[in-house]
Each structure stands twice: as C-alpha cells, then as structure tokens.
Design an enzyme around this catalytic site. Structure first.
Site, PDB file in Angstrom:
ATOM      1  N   TYR A 103      58.176 -23.837 -64.645  1.00 18.98           N
ATOM      2  CA  TYR A 103      58.268 -23.615 -63.200  1.00 18.98           C
ATOM      3  C   TYR A 103      57.156 -22.656 -62.728  1.00 18.98           C
ATOM      4  CZ  TYR A 103      59.983 -21.608 -58.858  1.00 18.98           C
ATOM      5  OH  TYR A 103      60.065 -21.140 -57.582  1.00 18.98           O
ATOM      6  N   ASP A 148      64.978 -22.216 -70.198  1.00 16.84           N
ATOM      7  CA  ASP A 148      65.397 -22.382 -68.812  1.00 16.84           C
ATOM      8  C   ASP A 148      66.135 -23.725 -68.737  1.00 16.84           C
ATOM      9  OD1 ASP A 148      65.567 -23.084 -66.108  1.00 16.84           O
ATOM     10  OD2 ASP A 148      63.712 -22.048 -65.578  1.00 16.84           O
ATOM     11  N   ARG A 187      76.722  -2.311 -58.732  1.00 15.80           N
ATOM     12  CA  ARG A 187      75.505  -2.684 -59.477  1.00 15.80           C
ATOM     13  C   ARG A 187      75.831  -2.793 -60.974  1.00 15.80           C
ATOM     14  NH1 ARG A 187      72.271   1.073 -61.173  1.00 15.80           N
ATOM     15  NH2 ARG A 187      72.260   2.317 -59.274  1.00 15.80           N
ATOM     16  N   LYS A 243      70.240 -24.041 -57.980  1.00 12.81           N
ATOM     17  CA  LYS A 243      70.094 -25.490 -58.087  1.00 12.81           C
ATOM     18  C   LYS A 243      71.450 -26.139 -58.375  1.00 12.81           C
ATOM     19  CE  LYS A 243      65.782 -24.607 -57.362  1.00 12.81           C
ATOM     20  NZ  LYS A 243      65.358 -23.418 -57.981  1.00 12.81           N
TER      21      LYS A 243
END
Ligand SMILES: Cc1ncc(COP(=O)(O)O)c(C=O)c1O
Length: 383
Positions: free
Chosen positions: A98, A170, A46, A195
C-alpha cells in the site's frame, strides 16, 4: 464454533451489567480509582477502554492470535508496529505494498535510522538474497494490491525465522475470514479496519494482532506511549461491522468472481488480476493458504483511453481510494492509492494509467457487469 456463529458470540455479545445486546460505547477518558495506588483494569482510556478492549479481544480471537490492539487508523497500526524496530535495523518490504506504508517506510522511518529494501516477496530467491545480518522483519501483503501477487506465507515465515527476523502481514484485503497469517507462521498481522472489517465507509480504524506474549507487551507499551489509539465510538463501529463479516465477504467474493470472469472475456481488457480465477499464476498457492479470494480485483485495459472511459463513465462504483465497503468502489491506483510510490518504482511495477482497481460491493453482480459494459461501450452514465 463455526465462523458465522463466532462472529456473533465473541464473548462480548452482551453487556453483563444490563443485558444490552451490543457492547456499550464507553465514551469516557478517565476512570475513578476506587483504591488509589492499587491496580485496576481501567484508569485512562489511552491505556485501556472497555469498548476498545472488546474489539481488541474479538480481533485477536478471529485472527487466531493472542493479543489484539486497536489504533486510530490502519496507518497508525502499521506505524506503531514499525516502532518495534530501532536505529540500525533493516526491514524487507514487499515492493507493491500500500502506498501509505511505502511512504512511511521511505520518508518517515528512515529519519530514525532504519533501512528498508523493497523486494518482490513472491520471489523467494530474491527475498532470500535481500537478507542482511541486521534484517529484523519482512513486511508484506498477500495478495499484494493492486497487482494481486501471491506470497508463500509458510515459506517466508520459515526463511525469516531462520534468520532471526519477524514476519508482519497486512491482511486487510483478505480479512481473517479468508486468511489467518498467524496460523501460517507470521508474527504480526495488521489491518486497515477501515476496509472490510468495518465495511461500511463510515470509520477510519486500524488493528494489529500478535501471537507472542513478549511482542504483545512491547506493542502494548508502544500503543500507550505513542498514543494513536482508536476511540470508543469508532471501536464500536468496527465491532458492529465485524458481526456481518462472513455474509459480506461471501457476497463480495461471489460478485468479484463474476466480474473477473466477465472482464477476462472482454477484448478491451488485456489482463485481469484476481486470485479467484484459475488462470491467475498464484491461484494454487493462494488457495493453499486462504479459503477465498475476497472482493478486490484489478484489470489492465488495452488502452489508457478505455481505462479513463471506464473510470469516468461507470455509474455504480464510486471513484474512491478505499476498498472493502458495501458499495462498489473504482480507482486508478497510479493516480490514487499508489500515487505516493516514486514514479519510477510505480512504472517498474506496472502500476500505470491502463490499470484500474475495482472493489466489488454488495450490489447484484449482473448490475455491476451491465454498468461496466455500458461504460466500455462509451455510454456516459458517470456521476
Ligand atoms: C492494504 C492497506 N493497508 C493499510 C492501509 C491504511 O489504512 P488507513 O487508511 O485505515 O490508515 C490501507 C488504506 O487504504 C490499505 O489499503
């Protein structure tokens, strides 16, 4: 090095231990501590994992920024970045961002006491008027999607910095291949790596890159504390996808340009939204800050019936909420990617049942056009 070379010679192109020409997938949670109590780079995945680190360093290099962080999804990256802000802070967000980002900004983060205003960030007058003394960030997408409005990144950075606010961009739709907001003054770039960066419809992933060391320390703390990290196998998939970013983006763009130009000449189509077209109102501004227009476009049909017909009857694109994949994807944002926007907000923006979004894949553009033509004629070739 130029782009195609950089994508293949990232500093992580070979495993120094074995010479393997691919970063190994360190599928591991914990690392043996050779000298307990002494600092070592990895102790628990992590906090840090060598495969994830290879991706994080690659993304930092490609975005021209200092420090990269990989997260379990684009939304995990965005939400972790939003954790940089605190109770009492105000954020200005683009009004057609978005839908998932709109959702966390309106339904999740306000629970922790910060305010958000939604503004057309392409309109600098409206943006200037939206600042309060407690505004800490401007969050935007350019081009916005699905309406492809262009925001002047240099001007927003100047405005925000003069008022003590950060700029978060973004950059999912452009990728660093076409646009590098950190080089234009932004402070943080976020991506849905699901994407174009990964590019093959096979992974959910997110990335954030920050320029400044103090912000990097804070985001590194959040990444470890909040824990929405990207796993090693998925980090490897994004790294593999990124190797072909240049050739894919060039081809996506060639296809999108051909499809946009063809759609613009069709009587059934009222408007095409693609910054690559010289008729697009933001074309010049876009090309002053980006080197290409990417592979995503939207178009508004004259009637809702023809929009429904194209959605249902085209044979090549998959009807899917995503974008940026090797396969073409078609969607109706009002019902799919932007369904989480409040209805009245969606209507004000013009995201309605006549608007379709097309993520142009790597198929031959002639085939995509022939398919759209058949769908518009009413031939039923749908899946
Ligand atoms: C522009 C943009 N940003 C962020 C996201 C969220 O990314 P993810 O689905 O990887 O969480 C998406 C997803 O569709 C997106 O299109």
């Amino acid at each position: 090095m130029r782009w195609a070379t950089r994508l293949l010679h990232t500093g992580h192109e070979m495993d120094p231990a074995t010479g393997a020409l691919s970063v190994p997938v360190y599928q591991v949670s914990s690392f043996h501590q050779f000298s307990p109590g002494q600092e070592q780079e990895y102790d628990y995945s992590r906090s840090g994992n060598p495969t994830r680190k290879a991706l994080e360093e690659t993304m930092a290099d490609l975005e021209g920024g200092g420090h990269g962080f990989a997260f379990a999804s684009g939304m995990a990256a965005i939400s972790s970045v939003l954790c940089l802000f605190s109770q009492g802070d105000h954020i200005i967000a683009g009004e057609d961002i978005y839908g998932g980002t709109y959702r966390v900004l309106t339904r999740l983060f306000p629970r922790f006491g910060f305010d958000v205003s939604f503004v057309d960030t392409a309109d600098l007058e409206k943006l200037t008027a939206a600042f309060y003394p407690h505004t800490r960030a401007v969050y935007l997408e350019t081009p916005s999607n699905p309406l492809m409005r262009i925001t002047d990144l240099r001007a927003v950075a100047e405005l925000a910095h003069a008022r003590g606010a950060l700029v978060v961009v973004d950059n999912t739709v452009m990728t660093p291949y076409f646009q590098r907001p950190l080089e234009l003054g932004a402070d943080i770039v976020v991506h849905s790596a699901t994407k174009y960066l990964a590019g093959h419809s096979d992974v959910i992933a997110g990335v954030a890159v920050v320029r400044e060391a103090g912000l990097a320390r804070e985001l590194g703390f959040i990444q470890n504390a909040f824990g929405a990290v990207l796993g090693p196998q998925d980090s490897w998939l994004v790294l593999r996808g990124a190797k072909t970013l240049k050739v894919r983006m060039e081809q996506h763009q060639t296809g999108a340009m051909a499809v946009a130009a063809w759609l613009a000449g069709r009587p059934e189509v009222e408007e095409v939204y693609y910054p690559g077209l010289s008729s697009h109102p933001g074309h010049e501004l876009h090309f002053s800050q980006a080197s290409g227009a990417s592979g995503l476009l939207s178009f508004r049909l004259v009637t809702a019936e023809s929009a429904q017909q194209v959605l249902a009857r085209s044979r090549l694109p998959f009807r899917a909420v995503s974008l940026g994949s090797v396969e073409s994807l078609i969607s109706m944002p009002a019902r799919m990617s932007h369904a989480s926007l409040a209805e009245e907000h969606r209507h004000r923006l013009g995201i309605d049942s006549r608007l379709l979004r097309y993520s142009v894949g790597l198929e031959e553009p002639e085939d995509i056009i022939a398919d759209l033509e058949a769908a518009l004629r009413g031939e039923d070739r749908g899946r």
